[in-house]
Design an enzyme around this catalytic site. Structure first.
Site, PDB file in Angstrom:
ATOM      1  N   ASP A 166       7.242  74.636  37.122  1.00 23.71           N
ATOM      2  CA  ASP A 166       8.129  76.119  36.977  1.00 23.71           C
ATOM      3  C   ASP A 166       9.473  75.649  37.018  1.00 23.71           C
ATOM      4  O   ASP A 166       9.961  74.424  37.000  1.00 23.71           O
ATOM      5  CB  ASP A 166       7.750  76.775  38.398  1.00 23.71           C
ATOM      6  CG  ASP A 166       7.844  78.417  38.091  1.00 23.71           C
ATOM      7  OD1 ASP A 166       9.019  78.767  37.606  1.00 23.71           O
ATOM      8  OD2 ASP A 166       6.738  79.195  38.123  1.00 23.71           O
ATOM      9  N   HIS A 213       2.149  87.145  29.533  1.00 27.76           N
ATOM     10  CA  HIS A 213       2.407  88.828  29.127  1.00 27.76           C
ATOM     11  C   HIS A 213       3.890  89.253  29.273  1.00 27.76           C
ATOM     12  O   HIS A 213       4.036  90.137  29.457  1.00 27.76           O
ATOM     13  CB  HIS A 213       1.177  89.408  30.020  1.00 27.76           C
ATOM     14  CG  HIS A 213       1.579  89.521  31.608  1.00 27.76           C
ATOM     15  ND1 HIS A 213       0.576  90.123  32.504  1.00 27.76           N
ATOM     16  CD2 HIS A 213       2.371  88.767  32.355  1.00 27.76           C
ATOM     17  CE1 HIS A 213       1.090  89.800  33.630  1.00 27.76           C
ATOM     18  NE2 HIS A 213       2.094  89.067  33.566  1.00 27.76           N
TER      19      HIS A 213
HETATM   20  C1  LIG Z   1       4.390  86.254  36.384  1.00 29.17           C
HETATM   21  S1  LIG Z   1       4.927  84.776  37.339  1.00 29.17           S
HETATM   22  C2  LIG Z   1       3.372  84.232  37.284  1.00 29.17           C
HETATM   23  C3  LIG Z   1       3.241  83.036  38.347  1.00 29.17           C
HETATM   24  C4  LIG Z   1       2.008  82.631  38.579  1.00 29.17           C
HETATM   25  N1  LIG Z   1       1.300  81.800  37.636  1.00 29.17           N
HETATM   26  C5  LIG Z   1       0.818  83.729  38.975  1.00 29.17           C
HETATM   27  O1  LIG Z   1      -0.127  83.924  38.428  1.00 29.17           O
HETATM   28  O2  LIG Z   1       1.099  84.145  40.150  1.00 29.17           O
HETATM   29  C6  LIG Z   1       5.564  83.974  36.116  1.00 29.17           C
HETATM   30  C7  LIG Z   1       6.310  82.428  36.260  1.00 29.17           C
HETATM   31  O3  LIG Z   1       6.857  81.801  35.210  1.00 29.17           O
HETATM   32  C8  LIG Z   1       7.707  81.050  35.651  1.00 29.17           C
HETATM   33  N2  LIG Z   1       8.891  80.922  34.551  1.00 29.17           N
HETATM   34  C9  LIG Z   1       9.625  81.897  33.833  1.00 29.17           C
HETATM   35  N3  LIG Z   1      10.329  81.103  33.024  1.00 29.17           N
HETATM   36  C10 LIG Z   1       9.916  79.760  32.815  1.00 29.17           C
HETATM   37  C11 LIG Z   1      10.265  78.573  32.218  1.00 29.17           C
HETATM   38  N4  LIG Z   1      11.146  78.724  31.185  1.00 29.17           N
HETATM   39  N5  LIG Z   1       9.762  77.399  32.529  1.00 29.17           N
HETATM   40  C12 LIG Z   1       9.055  77.515  33.265  1.00 29.17           C
HETATM   41  N6  LIG Z   1       8.331  78.381  34.269  1.00 29.17           N
HETATM   42  C13 LIG Z   1       8.893  79.733  34.037  1.00 29.17           C
HETATM   43  C14 LIG Z   1       8.743  82.104  36.505  1.00 29.17           C
HETATM   44  O4  LIG Z   1       9.309  81.409  37.577  1.00 29.17           O
HETATM   45  C15 LIG Z   1       7.373  82.474  37.532  1.00 29.17           C
HETATM   46  O5  LIG Z   1       7.008  81.771  38.487  1.00 29.17           O
HETATM   47  O1  LIG Z   2       4.680  93.427  39.416  1.00 29.59           O
HETATM   48  C1  LIG Z   2       4.245  92.700  38.368  1.00 29.59           C
HETATM   49  C2  LIG Z   2       2.585  92.753  38.283  1.00 29.59           C
HETATM   50  C3  LIG Z   2       2.072  91.872  37.451  1.00 29.59           C
HETATM   51  C4  LIG Z   2       0.452  91.699  37.561  1.00 29.59           C
HETATM   52  C5  LIG Z   2      -0.472  93.028  38.106  1.00 29.59           C
HETATM   53  C6  LIG Z   2      -1.589  92.819  37.769  1.00 29.59           C
HETATM   54  C7  LIG Z   2      -2.110  91.849  37.570  1.00 29.59           C
HETATM   55  O2  LIG Z   2      -3.561  91.900  37.110  1.00 29.59           O
HETATM   56  C8  LIG Z   2      -1.452  90.749  36.748  1.00 29.59           C
HETATM   57  C9  LIG Z   2      -0.102  90.555  36.904  1.00 29.59           C
HETATM   58  O3  LIG Z   2       2.701  90.945  36.922  1.00 29.59           O
HETATM   59  C10 LIG Z   2       4.176  90.782  36.911  1.00 29.59           C
HETATM   60  C11 LIG Z   2       4.608  89.561  36.170  1.00 29.59           C
HETATM   61  O4  LIG Z   2       3.910  88.949  35.516  1.00 29.59           O
HETATM   62  C12 LIG Z   2       6.279  89.630  36.311  1.00 29.59           C
HETATM   63  O5  LIG Z   2       6.843  88.576  35.523  1.00 29.59           O
HETATM   64  C13 LIG Z   2       6.954  90.794  37.146  1.00 29.59           C
HETATM   65  C14 LIG Z   2       6.213  91.581  37.775  1.00 29.59           C
HETATM   66  C15 LIG Z   2       4.757  91.671  37.712  1.00 29.59           C
END
Ligand SMILES: C[S@@+](CC[C@H](N)C(=O)[O-])C[C@H]1O[C@@H](n2cnc3c(N)ncnc32)[C@H](O)[C@@H]1O
Ligand SMILES: O=c1cc(-c2ccc(O)cc2)oc2c(O)c(O)ccc12
Length: 341
Positions: free
Chosen positions: A208, A246
């Protein structure tokens, strides 16, 4: 249906209940019920887009959600969304500003970008980007209240936990033959820690942004690596992408997927994608509503992110150079897509 299975579906009503009302509020602010009422006959997406001055792409997504929820009606003349005809329902008639529409807006409180979609963003065809900062980066917005920012971080870590247990319980076969796995955008390593615990022959890498992994706790069997997925991804037998794509436009997803392809062996590697696959018309199931709600959440949280249909995933994976892929549907909001170089 067993009470437990019903709860797995119903919980999403509470998780996304506030977001439903934010989308209804935007529809009233854009004047969709008013325009349909004064027209008095069904309108195509293009006509409605022109009349309410909102980009077709954003309008298509909110109307897909609102028609699924029975607020407006949609008639399919063909599979081409530009030819869908939208009309009023008894409910949307009550949401005109002459009727209960202003009541809903007043109860929703003042419009504040911090807490929902704005009509300005929808008109411009983008999401509200409440959580990213600049350049589509998904890092929590530092301008929001500190306690709320922590709540969002903690929520994302729990999201990793729920997602990992869904994959472990429904699709354990995807981990067969994998000795090393890198979780790209793995946040604090919750998910990869659970995969390594469930399948102890796997060496886990949590990848990350540096500012994210520096806060991650030590996890047995997991190495934390900080970096940028647009630059370089650590090499492994397989790459996991959970709810990462997404957040990004097609163009940015192709960049990420090409980097993932470089990180895995050309003949035996795979990319495991845990994401929503939006159901095609007529193929809905009991999770369709929650999947469409997640699309609205992503529209609020990011600028160009979206949930994708099977056809949109095909386009993305082909454009990123993957020769074949499979979609595993689960009894869950998300599916598993395995993509092979
Ligand atoms: C929506 S969160 C998903 C976190 C985790 N995979 C989950 O499903 O709970 C997106 C993640 O992508 C990381 N991210 C965003 N830009 C990135 C980059 N350029 N390189 C690596 N990670 C990154 C964010 O810090 C965050 O932890
Ligand atoms: O606030 C969110 C919520 C999601 C999310 C919600 C329900 C699911 O089944 C999957 C993901 O994902 C997020 C996300 O990817 C983000 O970058 C910010 C906020 C949230």
């Amino acid at each position: 249906m067993a009470e437990e299975a019903r709860a797995q579906i119903d919980v999403w009503k509470y998780a996304h209940g506030f977001d439903v009302m934010r989308v209804v509020k935007c529809a009233i602010e854009l004047g969709i019920p008013d325009v349909l009422e004064s027209r008095g006959s069904p309108m195509t997406l293009s006509e409605l887009s022109l009349a309410v001055d909102c980009s077709e792409i954003a309008l298509y997504r909110i109307m897909r959600f609102l028609t699924h929820n029975g607020i407006f009606r949609k008639k399919l003349i063909s599979q081409d969304p530009l030819l869908f005809h939208y009309s009023q329902t008894p409910l949307s008639r009550l949401l005109t500003t002459d009727n209960m529409g202003l009541f809903v807006l007043a109860q929703a409180g003042p419009s504040d970008k911090q807490f929902g979609l704005t009509t300005e963003d929808l008109r411009a065809g983008k999401g509200s980007g409440l959580m990213p900062t600049t350049d589509e980066m998904t890092v929590w917005n530092s301008q929001v209240d500190e306690a709320y920012e922590k709540l969002c971080r903690d929520f994302m870590a729990r999201h990793g936990k729920v997602g990992a247990s869904t994959v472990i319980n429904n699709c354990p076969e995807v981990f067969k033959g994998i000795e090393s796995l890198v979780d790209v955008g793995g946040n604090n390593g919750t998910a990869i820690g659970m995969f390594v615990k469930a399948f102890p022959w796997i060496r886990g890498i949590n990848f990350d942004l540096p500012q994210v992994v520096c806060r991650a706790p030590a996890i047995e069997g997991v190495m934390h690596v900080g970096g940028d997925m647009f630059e370089n991804i650590p090499k492994a037998d397989a790459v996991m992408l959970m709810s990462v794509l997404h957040d990004w436009s097609d163009e940015m997803c192709i960049k990420i997927l090409k980097k993932c392809k470089e990180a895995i062996p050309a003949n035996t590697g795979k990319v495991i994608i845990y994401e929503v696959v939006i159901d095609e018309e007529g193929e809905e199931d009991e999770y369709t509503g929650a999947r469409l709600q997640t699309d609205m959440v992503v529209m609020m949280a990011t600028i160009n992110g979206k949930e994708r249909t099977g056809k949109e995933w095909t386009k993305l994976l082909n454009a990123s150079g993957f020769s074949k892929y499979t979609i595993k549907r689960m009894k869950a909001v998300e599916s598993i897509i395995e993509a092979f170089p």
